[in-house]
Every structure is written in C-alpha cells, then in structure tokens.
Design a protein around this motif. Structure first.
Motif, PDB file in Angstrom:
ATOM      1  N   THR A   1       0.842  -1.200   0.000  1.00  0.00           N
ATOM      2  CA  THR A   1       0.000   0.000   0.000  1.00  0.00           C
ATOM      3  C   THR A   1       0.875   1.248   0.000  1.00  0.00           C
ATOM      4  O   THR A   1       0.611   2.199  -0.747  1.00  0.00           O
ATOM      5  N   ILE A   2       1.908   1.242   0.811  1.00  0.00           N
ATOM      6  CA  ILE A   2       2.846   2.369   0.849  1.00  0.00           C
ATOM      7  C   ILE A   2       3.552   2.497  -0.502  1.00  0.00           C
ATOM      8  O   ILE A   2       3.701   3.608  -1.034  1.00  0.00           O
ATOM      9  N   GLU A   3       3.956   1.365  -1.072  1.00  0.00           N
ATOM     10  CA  GLU A   3       4.613   1.395  -2.383  1.00  0.00           C
ATOM     11  C   GLU A   3       3.682   1.951  -3.461  1.00  0.00           C
ATOM     12  O   GLU A   3       4.114   2.735  -4.311  1.00  0.00           O
ATOM     13  N   ALA A   4       2.422   1.552  -3.425  1.00  0.00           N
ATOM     14  CA  ALA A   4       1.443   2.048  -4.409  1.00  0.00           C
ATOM     15  C   ALA A   4       1.273   3.557  -4.266  1.00  0.00           C
ATOM     16  O   ALA A   4       1.288   4.290  -5.266  1.00  0.00           O
ATOM     17  N   TYR A   5       1.140   4.007  -3.033  1.00  0.00           N
ATOM     18  CA  TYR A   5       0.982   5.441  -2.767  1.00  0.00           C
ATOM     19  C   TYR A   5       2.203   6.216  -3.264  1.00  0.00           C
ATOM     20  O   TYR A   5       2.082   7.198  -4.002  1.00  0.00           O
ATOM     21  N   ASN A   6       3.382   5.782  -2.860  1.00  0.00           N
ATOM     22  CA  ASN A   6       4.620   6.465  -3.254  1.00  0.00           C
ATOM     23  C   ASN A   6       4.795   6.468  -4.776  1.00  0.00           C
ATOM     24  O   ASN A   6       5.224   7.469  -5.349  1.00  0.00           O
ATOM     25  N   TYR A   7       4.470   5.368  -5.412  1.00  0.00           N
ATOM     26  CA  TYR A   7       4.593   5.281  -6.859  1.00  0.00           C
ATOM     27  C   TYR A   7       3.709   6.333  -7.538  1.00  0.00           C
ATOM     28  O   TYR A   7       4.144   7.050  -8.437  1.00  0.00           O
ATOM     29  N   LEU A   8       2.452   6.409  -7.103  1.00  0.00           N
ATOM     30  CA  LEU A   8       1.529   7.369  -7.717  1.00  0.00           C
ATOM     31  C   LEU A   8       1.908   8.803  -7.415  1.00  0.00           C
ATOM     32  O   LEU A   8       1.760   9.682  -8.272  1.00  0.00           O
ATOM     33  N   ILE A   9       2.431   9.066  -6.228  1.00  0.00           N
ATOM     34  CA  ILE A   9       2.912  10.430  -5.908  1.00  0.00           C
ATOM     35  C   ILE A   9       4.039  10.804  -6.864  1.00  0.00           C
ATOM     36  O   ILE A   9       4.052  11.886  -7.431  1.00  0.00           O
ATOM     37  N   ARG A  10       4.983   9.879  -7.045  1.00  0.00           N
ATOM     38  CA  ARG A  10       6.101  10.155  -7.973  1.00  0.00           C
ATOM     39  C   ARG A  10       5.589  10.391  -9.394  1.00  0.00           C
ATOM     40  O   ARG A  10       6.052  11.307 -10.078  1.00  0.00           O
ATOM     41  N   GLU A  11       4.646   9.575  -9.838  1.00  0.00           N
ATOM     42  CA  GLU A  11       4.101   9.698 -11.188  1.00  0.00           C
ATOM     43  C   GLU A  11       3.430  11.063 -11.402  1.00  0.00           C
ATOM     44  O   GLU A  11       3.567  11.663 -12.458  1.00  0.00           O
ATOM     45  N   HIS A  12       2.723  11.516 -10.396  1.00  0.00           N
ATOM     46  CA  HIS A  12       1.989  12.791 -10.527  1.00  0.00           C
ATOM     47  C   HIS A  12       2.859  14.010 -10.288  1.00  0.00           C
ATOM     48  O   HIS A  12       2.445  15.119 -10.596  1.00  0.00           O
ATOM     49  N   ASN A  13       4.051  13.806  -9.741  1.00  0.00           N
ATOM     50  CA  ASN A  13       4.947  14.940  -9.488  1.00  0.00           C
ATOM     51  C   ASN A  13       6.066  15.055 -10.533  1.00  0.00           C
ATOM     52  O   ASN A  13       6.934  15.888 -10.406  1.00  0.00           O
ATOM     53  N   GLU A  14       6.035  14.191 -11.522  1.00  0.00           N
ATOM     54  CA  GLU A  14       7.068  14.235 -12.563  1.00  0.00           C
ATOM     55  C   GLU A  14       6.663  15.181 -13.677  1.00  0.00           C
ATOM     56  O   GLU A  14       5.561  15.477 -13.946  1.00  0.00           O
TER      57      GLU A  14
END
Length: 184
Positions: free
Chosen positions: A171-184
């Motif tokens: 769950t943490i990995e999914a959250y972090n992944y999507l944060i990175r995707e949206h901040n790129e």
C-alpha cells in the motif's frame, strides 16, 4: 473466460449471497470503469476478487504455503492474496493478469496494471460502499483513475494510522509510486 452462471452456486457456497451480491456490484462498476481491456478479463477478476473472503482459515490450510509469510500478519488483506490462489486452484483461472488484479485489490501495488486499477477502484466505490470520502473517490474515478486511487490510498493510510493498524508495504509502495508519477 469464466462462466459466471455456470459457477455461481459454487461461488455463493464459498462466499455467501451477501458477498456475491457485492462482487456483482463490483463487476458492474468495473465494466463502467473499463475503457480498453477485454471485458471477460474485467468480469472474471471482479466477480472472483473476494473468492477467499470469510474462508481464510480453510484456504490457508490448503494454499498457505503459496502466501508470503510476511503477508500473514495482515489479517484484513490476506483474503486477496489467498484469493489469487483460490481463483487458480478452485476456479481454474490461469491468467496472471486476472490473478494479480485479485491479489492486489486490497493493497494496491507500485505500477498497477489497468486491470489492477479497475478492480481496486470498483471494490472501493461500488454502490453500497458508504464511508467518508467515497463520493470524492467516485467523482475522481470518472476522469482519472490514478487520482482516485491516490485519494483512496491516502484515506486508507490515514484510517489505518488513526486506528494504529499495520499498513501493508504494498500500500505504501502504491501510494509512493503514484505520488512520484503525478509529481514528474
């Protein structure tokens, strides 16, 4: 793919009519969310997403050796990991795309497939779901599944922190992944 009518009685016997009705609602939402995936894959993953729910003890005895030992301490999500094994062994599903959507429908994961996202969201927003934030997730899902999932994950993480519950690393990995995707 999976003939729902043919196996409906088996699934109801396994999860009960109430959970089966939930799974049918998840399937309806999943079909609406789907834009470009084979509908049989979506239907199959949706109807079977909770196939191990309420039978975790039984299925742990049968398929527990296929579950990562570290996942066993997450009681609220174990049915999703077991569900992939049950779908494979009991319902004869061999499509890894479907099995992964079942496996990760509660935790999410980094770099979710479209099918993973559809099943995760459909389970979270089916029509009988009623919890703080669900209407916002539904609204976001209409236009941007990633934003809807990110909002859902953040709500789930906040809830788990407030209750002092363990948070699955996926769950943490999914959250972090999507944060990175949206901040790129």
């Amino acid at each position: 793919m999976y003939d729902i009518k043919k196996r409906e009685n088996n699934l109801i016997a396994d999860i009960g009519i109430k959970r089966f009705e939930h799974s049918k609602r998840v399937m309806e939402v999943a079909i609406k969310l789907n834009k470009d995936i084979d509908e049989d894959l979506v239907r199959t993953a949706a109807i079977l997403h909770d196939c191990a729910k309420y039978n975790e003890k039984k299925y742990l005895k049968l398929y527990g050796d296929k579950i990562n030992e570290s996942d066993l301490e997450f009681k609220n999500v174990i049915h999703s990991f077991l569900g992939a094994e049950v779908a494979k062994k009991v319902y004869n599903i061999n499509n890894e795309y479907i099995l992964d959507a079942i496996r990760f429908h509660t935790t999410g994961r980094a770099n979710m497939t479209k099918l993973d996202k559809i099943i995760y969201l459909a389970d979270a927003i089916e029509s009988k779901r009623n919890y703080p934030g669900v209407d916002q997730i539904r609204k976001l899902a209409e236009n941007d599944m990633d934003k809807a999932i990110l909002y859902s994950l953040s709500r789930n993480i906040t809830y788990l922190v407030e209750k002092s519950f363990l948070i699955h690393p996926l769950t943490i990995e999914a959250y972090n992944y999507l944060i990175r995707e949206h901040n790129e």
